[in-house]
Design a protein around this motif. Sequence first.
Motif, PDB file in Angstrom:
ATOM      1  N   MET A   1       0.839  -1.178   0.000  1.00 56.40           N
ATOM      2  CA  MET A   1       0.000   0.000   0.000  1.00 56.40           C
ATOM      3  C   MET A   1       0.886   1.244   0.000  1.00 56.40           C
ATOM      4  O   MET A   1       1.971   1.238   0.573  1.00 56.40           O
ATOM      5  N   THR A   2       0.351   2.276  -0.557  1.00 57.07           N
ATOM      6  CA  THR A   2       1.068   3.544  -0.517  1.00 57.07           C
ATOM      7  C   THR A   2       0.823   4.216   0.832  1.00 57.07           C
ATOM      8  O   THR A   2      -0.101   3.855   1.572  1.00 57.07           O
ATOM      9  N   GLU A   3       1.641   5.201   1.131  1.00 57.25           N
ATOM     10  CA  GLU A   3       1.472   5.933   2.384  1.00 57.25           C
ATOM     11  C   GLU A   3       0.130   6.659   2.404  1.00 57.25           C
ATOM     12  O   GLU A   3      -0.539   6.728   3.445  1.00 57.25           O
ATOM     13  N   PHE A   4      -0.297   7.175   1.266  1.00 53.31           N
ATOM     14  CA  PHE A   4      -1.592   7.854   1.166  1.00 53.31           C
ATOM     15  C   PHE A   4      -2.733   6.889   1.500  1.00 53.31           C
ATOM     16  O   PHE A   4      -3.656   7.244   2.243  1.00 53.31           O
ATOM     17  N   GLN A   5      -2.667   5.670   0.982  1.00 49.94           N
ATOM     18  CA  GLN A   5      -3.707   4.674   1.258  1.00 49.94           C
ATOM     19  C   GLN A   5      -3.729   4.315   2.738  1.00 49.94           C
ATOM     20  O   GLN A   5      -4.797   4.179   3.339  1.00 49.94           O
ATOM     21  N   GLU A   6      -2.545   4.160   3.328  1.00 49.69           N
ATOM     22  CA  GLU A   6      -2.484   3.850   4.760  1.00 49.69           C
ATOM     23  C   GLU A   6      -3.075   4.980   5.590  1.00 49.69           C
ATOM     24  O   GLU A   6      -3.799   4.733   6.564  1.00 49.69           O
ATOM     25  N   GLU A   7      -2.802   6.220   5.212  1.00 48.00           N
ATOM     26  CA  GLU A   7      -3.363   7.359   5.937  1.00 48.00           C
ATOM     27  C   GLU A   7      -4.881   7.397   5.836  1.00 48.00           C
ATOM     28  O   GLU A   7      -5.565   7.705   6.813  1.00 48.00           O
ATOM     29  N   LYS A   8      -5.425   7.065   4.680  1.00 52.36           N
ATOM     30  CA  LYS A   8      -6.885   7.026   4.506  1.00 52.36           C
ATOM     31  C   LYS A   8      -7.499   5.915   5.359  1.00 52.36           C
ATOM     32  O   LYS A   8      -8.571   6.087   5.945  1.00 52.36           O
ATOM     33  N   ILE A   9      -6.843   4.777   5.428  1.00 53.24           N
ATOM     34  CA  ILE A   9      -7.327   3.674   6.259  1.00 53.24           C
ATOM     35  C   ILE A   9      -7.300   4.080   7.729  1.00 53.24           C
ATOM     36  O   ILE A   9      -8.253   3.834   8.473  1.00 53.24           O
ATOM     37  N   ILE A  10      -6.218   4.711   8.156  1.00 53.07           N
ATOM     38  CA  ILE A  10      -6.109   5.174   9.540  1.00 53.07           C
ATOM     39  C   ILE A  10      -7.219   6.172   9.852  1.00 53.07           C
ATOM     40  O   ILE A  10      -7.890   6.070  10.888  1.00 53.07           O
ATOM     41  N   PHE A  34      -4.040  -1.009  15.441  1.00 48.74           N
ATOM     42  CA  PHE A  34      -2.954  -1.582  16.224  1.00 48.74           C
ATOM     43  C   PHE A  34      -1.816  -2.025  15.303  1.00 48.74           C
ATOM     44  O   PHE A  34      -0.646  -1.763  15.568  1.00 48.74           O
ATOM     45  N   LYS A  35      -2.160  -2.681  14.207  1.00 47.87           N
ATOM     46  CA  LYS A  35      -1.139  -3.139  13.265  1.00 47.87           C
ATOM     47  C   LYS A  35      -0.450  -1.968  12.569  1.00 47.87           C
ATOM     48  O   LYS A  35       0.769  -1.978  12.412  1.00 47.87           O
ATOM     49  N   LEU A  36      -1.212  -0.965  12.155  1.00 49.18           N
ATOM     50  CA  LEU A  36      -0.597   0.204  11.515  1.00 49.18           C
ATOM     51  C   LEU A  36       0.190   1.044  12.521  1.00 49.18           C
ATOM     52  O   LEU A  36       1.103   1.771  12.142  1.00 49.18           O
ATOM     53  N   GLY A  37      -0.145   0.924  13.793  1.00 45.67           N
ATOM     54  CA  GLY A  37       0.587   1.635  14.836  1.00 45.67           C
ATOM     55  C   GLY A  37       2.016   1.155  14.988  1.00 45.67           C
ATOM     56  O   GLY A  37       2.859   1.854  15.555  1.00 45.67           O
ATOM     57  N   LYS A  38       2.310  -0.024  14.478  1.00 44.35           N
ATOM     58  CA  LYS A  38       3.688  -0.512  14.494  1.00 44.35           C
ATOM     59  C   LYS A  38       4.553   0.297  13.532  1.00 44.35           C
ATOM     60  O   LYS A  38       5.758   0.425  13.730  1.00 44.35           O
ATOM     61  N   TRP A  42       2.320   7.491  16.235  1.00 44.73           N
ATOM     62  CA  TRP A  42       1.251   8.366  16.690  1.00 44.73           C
ATOM     63  C   TRP A  42      -0.102   7.658  16.670  1.00 44.73           C
ATOM     64  O   TRP A  42      -1.001   8.018  17.427  1.00 44.73           O
ATOM     65  N   VAL A  43      -0.242   6.635  15.837  1.00 52.09           N
ATOM     66  CA  VAL A  43      -1.512   5.911  15.747  1.00 52.09           C
ATOM     67  C   VAL A  43      -1.794   5.198  17.072  1.00 52.09           C
ATOM     68  O   VAL A  43      -2.920   5.216  17.566  1.00 52.09           O
ATOM     69  N   ASN A  44      -0.770   4.579  17.647  1.00 50.20           N
ATOM     70  CA  ASN A  44      -0.967   3.891  18.924  1.00 50.20           C
ATOM     71  C   ASN A  44      -1.350   4.862  20.027  1.00 50.20           C
ATOM     72  O   ASN A  44      -2.168   4.541  20.884  1.00 50.20           O
ATOM     73  N   ASP A  45      -0.770   6.058  20.002  1.00 52.04           N
ATOM     74  CA  ASP A  45      -1.133   7.063  21.008  1.00 52.04           C
ATOM     75  C   ASP A  45      -2.611   7.435  20.894  1.00 52.04           C
ATOM     76  O   ASP A  45      -3.314   7.528  21.897  1.00 52.04           O
ATOM     77  N   GLU A  46      -3.073   7.642  19.672  1.00 54.25           N
ATOM     78  CA  GLU A  46      -4.485   7.981  19.449  1.00 54.25           C
ATOM     79  C   GLU A  46      -5.397   6.819  19.841  1.00 54.25           C
ATOM     80  O   GLU A  46      -6.446   7.021  20.442  1.00 54.25           O
ATOM     81  N   ASN A  68      -8.610  -6.837  24.568  1.00 52.11           N
ATOM     82  CA  ASN A  68      -7.563  -7.563  23.843  1.00 52.11           C
ATOM     83  C   ASN A  68      -6.470  -6.616  23.358  1.00 52.11           C
ATOM     84  O   ASN A  68      -5.282  -6.890  23.515  1.00 52.11           O
ATOM     85  N   ILE A  69      -6.857  -5.497  22.786  1.00 55.40           N
ATOM     86  CA  ILE A  69      -5.884  -4.533  22.279  1.00 55.40           C
ATOM     87  C   ILE A  69      -5.105  -3.896  23.429  1.00 55.40           C
ATOM     88  O   ILE A  69      -3.880  -3.760  23.369  1.00 55.40           O
ATOM     89  N   LEU A  70      -5.788  -3.502  24.493  1.00 56.67           N
ATOM     90  CA  LEU A  70      -5.105  -2.893  25.630  1.00 56.67           C
ATOM     91  C   LEU A  70      -4.125  -3.867  26.257  1.00 56.67           C
ATOM     92  O   LEU A  70      -3.038  -3.463  26.701  1.00 56.67           O
ATOM     93  N   LYS A  71      -4.456  -5.149  26.292  1.00 53.18           N
ATOM     94  CA  LYS A  71      -3.543  -6.157  26.817  1.00 53.18           C
ATOM     95  C   LYS A  71      -2.290  -6.246  25.947  1.00 53.18           C
ATOM     96  O   LYS A  71      -1.174  -6.389  26.454  1.00 53.18           O
ATOM     97  N   ARG A  72      -2.457  -6.141  24.646  1.00 51.65           N
ATOM     98  CA  ARG A  72      -1.299  -6.177  23.731  1.00 51.65           C
ATOM     99  C   ARG A  72      -0.373  -4.990  23.921  1.00 51.65           C
ATOM    100  O   ARG A  72       0.828  -5.113  23.747  1.00 51.65           O
ATOM    101  N   PHE A  73      -0.908  -3.853  24.294  1.00 55.56           N
ATOM    102  CA  PHE A  73      -0.072  -2.685  24.553  1.00 55.56           C
ATOM    103  C   PHE A  73       0.800  -2.896  25.773  1.00 55.56           C
ATOM    104  O   PHE A  73       1.922  -2.388  25.831  1.00 55.56           O
TER     105      PHE A  73
END
Length: 75
Positions: A1-10, A34-38, A42-46, A68-73
């Motif tokens: 994916m392009t960075e633009f596509q990832e930003e739209k998904i986020i 969570f996956k894109l936050g890797k 800044w995605v994980n912070d949000e 589940n997500i909070l446990k992974r953090f």
Amino acid sequence: MTEFQEEKIIETCLNRLIDTNLNTTAAYSMHTLFKLGKKYDWVNDELKLILSRDLSNQTSGYQFAEKNILKRFKI
């Protein structure tokens, strides 16, 4: 994916989590963010900020995905 596509998904996933009427897609949005936050820190912070809200009135599926997500953090 392009960075633009990832930003739209986020952007779309964050909107799904903010809009409390869209619970059916919220769990998928959490996992996607969570996956894109890797890649984008800044995605994980949000995501943590959104998940820290009081969500006792949400569906059980939403609450399960949230825990589940909070446990992974914490790992």
